[in-house]
Design a protein around this motif. Structure first.
Motif, PDB file in Angstrom:
ATOM      1  N   ALA A   2       3.804  18.203  29.925  1.00  0.00           N
ATOM      2  CA  ALA A   2       4.431  17.608  28.746  1.00  0.00           C
ATOM      3  C   ALA A   2       5.607  16.712  29.124  1.00  0.00           C
ATOM      4  CB  ALA A   2       4.885  18.707  27.799  1.00  0.00           C
ATOM      5  N   ALA A   3       6.437  17.175  30.055  1.00  0.00           N
ATOM      6  CA  ALA A   3       7.633  16.412  30.432  1.00  0.00           C
ATOM      7  C   ALA A   3       7.265  15.080  31.081  1.00  0.00           C
ATOM      8  CB  ALA A   3       8.504  17.247  31.364  1.00  0.00           C
ATOM      9  N   ARG A   4       6.248  15.079  31.928  1.00  0.00           N
ATOM     10  CA  ARG A   4       5.823  13.817  32.560  1.00  0.00           C
ATOM     11  C   ARG A   4       5.289  12.840  31.525  1.00  0.00           C
ATOM     12  NH1 ARG A   4       3.937  15.159  38.363  1.00  0.00           N
ATOM     13  NH2 ARG A   4       6.009  15.339  39.234  1.00  0.00           N
ATOM     14  N   GLN A  22       8.655  21.273  22.537  1.00  0.00           N
ATOM     15  CA  GLN A  22       7.803  20.842  21.423  1.00  0.00           C
ATOM     16  C   GLN A  22       6.469  20.308  21.933  1.00  0.00           C
ATOM     17  OE1 GLN A  22      10.344  17.954  19.535  1.00  0.00           O
ATOM     18  NE2 GLN A  22      11.309  19.475  18.193  1.00  0.00           N
ATOM     19  N   GLU A  23       6.536  19.444  22.929  1.00  0.00           N
ATOM     20  CA  GLU A  23       5.314  18.828  23.463  1.00  0.00           C
ATOM     21  C   GLU A  23       4.410  19.855  24.133  1.00  0.00           C
ATOM     22  OE1 GLU A  23       4.205  15.483  23.356  1.00  0.00           O
ATOM     23  OE2 GLU A  23       5.814  15.316  21.872  1.00  0.00           O
ATOM     24  N   ALA A  24       5.005  20.833  24.818  1.00  0.00           N
ATOM     25  CA  ALA A  24       4.228  21.842  25.540  1.00  0.00           C
ATOM     26  C   ALA A  24       3.771  22.985  24.635  1.00  0.00           C
ATOM     27  CB  ALA A  24       5.045  22.394  26.704  1.00  0.00           C
ATOM     28  N   GLY A  25       4.360  23.074  23.436  1.00  0.00           N
ATOM     29  CA  GLY A  25       4.006  24.152  22.528  1.00  0.00           C
ATOM     30  C   GLY A  25       4.519  25.512  22.974  1.00  0.00           C
ATOM     31  N   VAL A  26       5.686  25.488  23.618  1.00  0.00           N
ATOM     32  CA  VAL A  26       6.312  26.744  24.060  1.00  0.00           C
ATOM     33  C   VAL A  26       7.729  26.804  23.491  1.00  0.00           C
ATOM     34  CG1 VAL A  26       4.957  26.841  26.199  1.00  0.00           C
ATOM     35  CG2 VAL A  26       7.219  25.760  26.221  1.00  0.00           C
ATOM     36  N   GLY A  27       8.329  27.969  23.549  1.00  0.00           N
ATOM     37  CA  GLY A  27       9.694  28.117  23.078  1.00  0.00           C
ATOM     38  C   GLY A  27      10.681  27.432  24.012  1.00  0.00           C
ATOM     39  N   VAL A  31      11.443  26.913  28.542  1.00  0.00           N
ATOM     40  CA  VAL A  31      11.813  25.723  29.311  1.00  0.00           C
ATOM     41  C   VAL A  31      13.146  25.960  30.018  1.00  0.00           C
ATOM     42  CG1 VAL A  31      12.274  23.236  29.204  1.00  0.00           C
ATOM     43  CG2 VAL A  31      10.523  24.241  27.724  1.00  0.00           C
ATOM     44  N   TYR A  32      14.113  26.542  29.324  1.00  0.00           N
ATOM     45  CA  TYR A  32      15.418  26.839  29.930  1.00  0.00           C
ATOM     46  C   TYR A  32      15.291  27.843  31.084  1.00  0.00           C
ATOM     47  CZ  TYR A  32      18.502  24.322  26.743  1.00  0.00           C
ATOM     48  OH  TYR A  32      19.172  23.345  26.063  1.00  0.00           O
ATOM     49  N   ARG A  33      14.358  28.767  30.972  1.00  0.00           N
ATOM     50  CA  ARG A  33      14.172  29.756  32.029  1.00  0.00           C
ATOM     51  C   ARG A  33      13.754  29.069  33.336  1.00  0.00           C
ATOM     52  NH1 ARG A  33      10.041  32.886  30.112  1.00  0.00           N
ATOM     53  NH2 ARG A  33      11.429  33.256  28.390  1.00  0.00           N
ATOM     54  N   ARG A  37      19.348  23.759  33.801  1.00  0.00           N
ATOM     55  CA  ARG A  37      20.187  22.571  33.592  1.00  0.00           C
ATOM     56  C   ARG A  37      19.299  21.353  33.334  1.00  0.00           C
ATOM     57  NH1 ARG A  37      22.612  23.325  39.023  1.00  0.00           N
ATOM     58  NH2 ARG A  37      22.074  21.116  39.174  1.00  0.00           N
ATOM     59  N   SER A  38      19.813  20.444  32.520  1.00  0.00           N
ATOM     60  CA  SER A  38      19.070  19.232  32.185  1.00  0.00           C
ATOM     61  C   SER A  38      18.779  18.383  33.410  1.00  0.00           C
ATOM     62  CB  SER A  38      19.853  18.398  31.167  1.00  0.00           C
ATOM     63  OG  SER A  38      19.998  19.095  29.968  1.00  0.00           O
ATOM     64  N   ASP A  39      19.735  18.325  34.346  1.00  0.00           N
ATOM     65  CA  ASP A  39      19.503  17.500  35.528  1.00  0.00           C
ATOM     66  C   ASP A  39      18.353  18.056  36.366  1.00  0.00           C
ATOM     67  OD1 ASP A  39      21.138  19.689  36.276  1.00  0.00           O
ATOM     68  OD2 ASP A  39      22.055  18.579  37.915  1.00  0.00           O
ATOM     69  N   GLN A  40      18.212  19.391  36.413  1.00  0.00           N
ATOM     70  CA  GLN A  40      17.096  19.994  37.144  1.00  0.00           C
ATOM     71  C   GLN A  40      15.762  19.637  36.493  1.00  0.00           C
ATOM     72  OE1 GLN A  40      18.443  24.005  36.638  1.00  0.00           O
ATOM     73  NE2 GLN A  40      19.230  24.142  38.741  1.00  0.00           N
ATOM     74  N   LEU A  41      15.726  19.698  35.174  1.00  0.00           N
ATOM     75  CA  LEU A  41      14.507  19.368  34.437  1.00  0.00           C
ATOM     76  C   LEU A  41      14.085  17.930  34.727  1.00  0.00           C
ATOM     77  CD1 LEU A  41      12.303  19.779  32.293  1.00  0.00           C
ATOM     78  CD2 LEU A  41      14.032  19.310  30.543  1.00  0.00           C
ATOM     79  N   LEU A  42      15.006  17.007  34.554  1.00  0.00           N
ATOM     80  CA  LEU A  42      14.658  15.603  34.746  1.00  0.00           C
ATOM     81  C   LEU A  42      14.286  15.321  36.203  1.00  0.00           C
ATOM     82  CD1 LEU A  42      14.254  12.882  33.457  1.00  0.00           C
ATOM     83  CD2 LEU A  42      16.664  12.399  33.805  1.00  0.00           C
TER      84      LEU A  42
END
Length: 171
Positions: A2-4, A22-27, A31-33, A37-42
């Motif tokens: 979803a993120a890609r 939202q895109e992945a249909g998960v809570g 995603v936070y687990r 951090r946002s920088d790690q996600l991106l």
């Protein structure tokens, strides 16, 4: 992933914990687990993704480069992206993995901008004596400063000035 998909379709500003969940249909907690951090996600999303900016230079080079700089300015402006960019720059000072990723991105941009400038020079479109090591700083640095540090949009006239700063352009 979803993120890609968000990165490819809407740019880095769309890659947030909320949008990915939202895109992945998960809570959102899921995603936070995985990415606290946002920088790690991106960064994880961008790992292996081809950086779209400054790719495949077109001719004439100046209008192509103007469009690339405009796209960069527009993508870095949203507060989430600007803040994340600054956080990643700071984190890279102490985190060797973030530093490696930063250096890879910088090298990709440097290589692509240099290829475009070489093409402009070879085609007689540009005459320059700018040090190649300075070119990316001259073109990209002020955009990052204006958007991330000053929190202001980059006007087209600034992009034109940046392009003029690298040498004499011929039509």
């Amino acid at each position: 992933m979803a993120a890609r998909g968000l990165l490819a379709s809407e740019g880095p500003g769309a890659v947030t914990h909320q949008r990915v969940s939202q895109e992945a249909g998960v809570g959102r907690a899921t995603v936070y687990r995985h990415w606290p951090r946002s920088d790690q996600l991106l960064l994880d999303v961008m790992e292996g993704a081809d950086l779209p900016l400054f790719k495949d230079p077109g001719t004439p080079v100046r209008p192509w480069l103007r469009r690339q700089l405009r796209q960069l300015a527009d993508e870095v402006l949203p507060p989430a992206v600007a803040g994340l960019s600054l956080a990643m720059m700071q984190s890279a000072l102490w985190d060797p993995e973030l530093a490696r990723r930063r250096d890879e991105s910088n090298e990709t941009i440097r290589t692509r901008v240099h290829a475009a400038i070489r093409s402009a020079v070879a085609g007689g479109e540009l005459e320059t004596d700018a040090d190649p090591a300075d070119l990316v700083s001259m073109l990209v640095g002020p955009i990052v400063y204006r958007t991330a540090m000053q929190r202001e949009a980059v006007p087209d006239r600034l992009i034109e000035r940046l392009l003029d700063s690298v040498g004499t352009w011929r039509s």
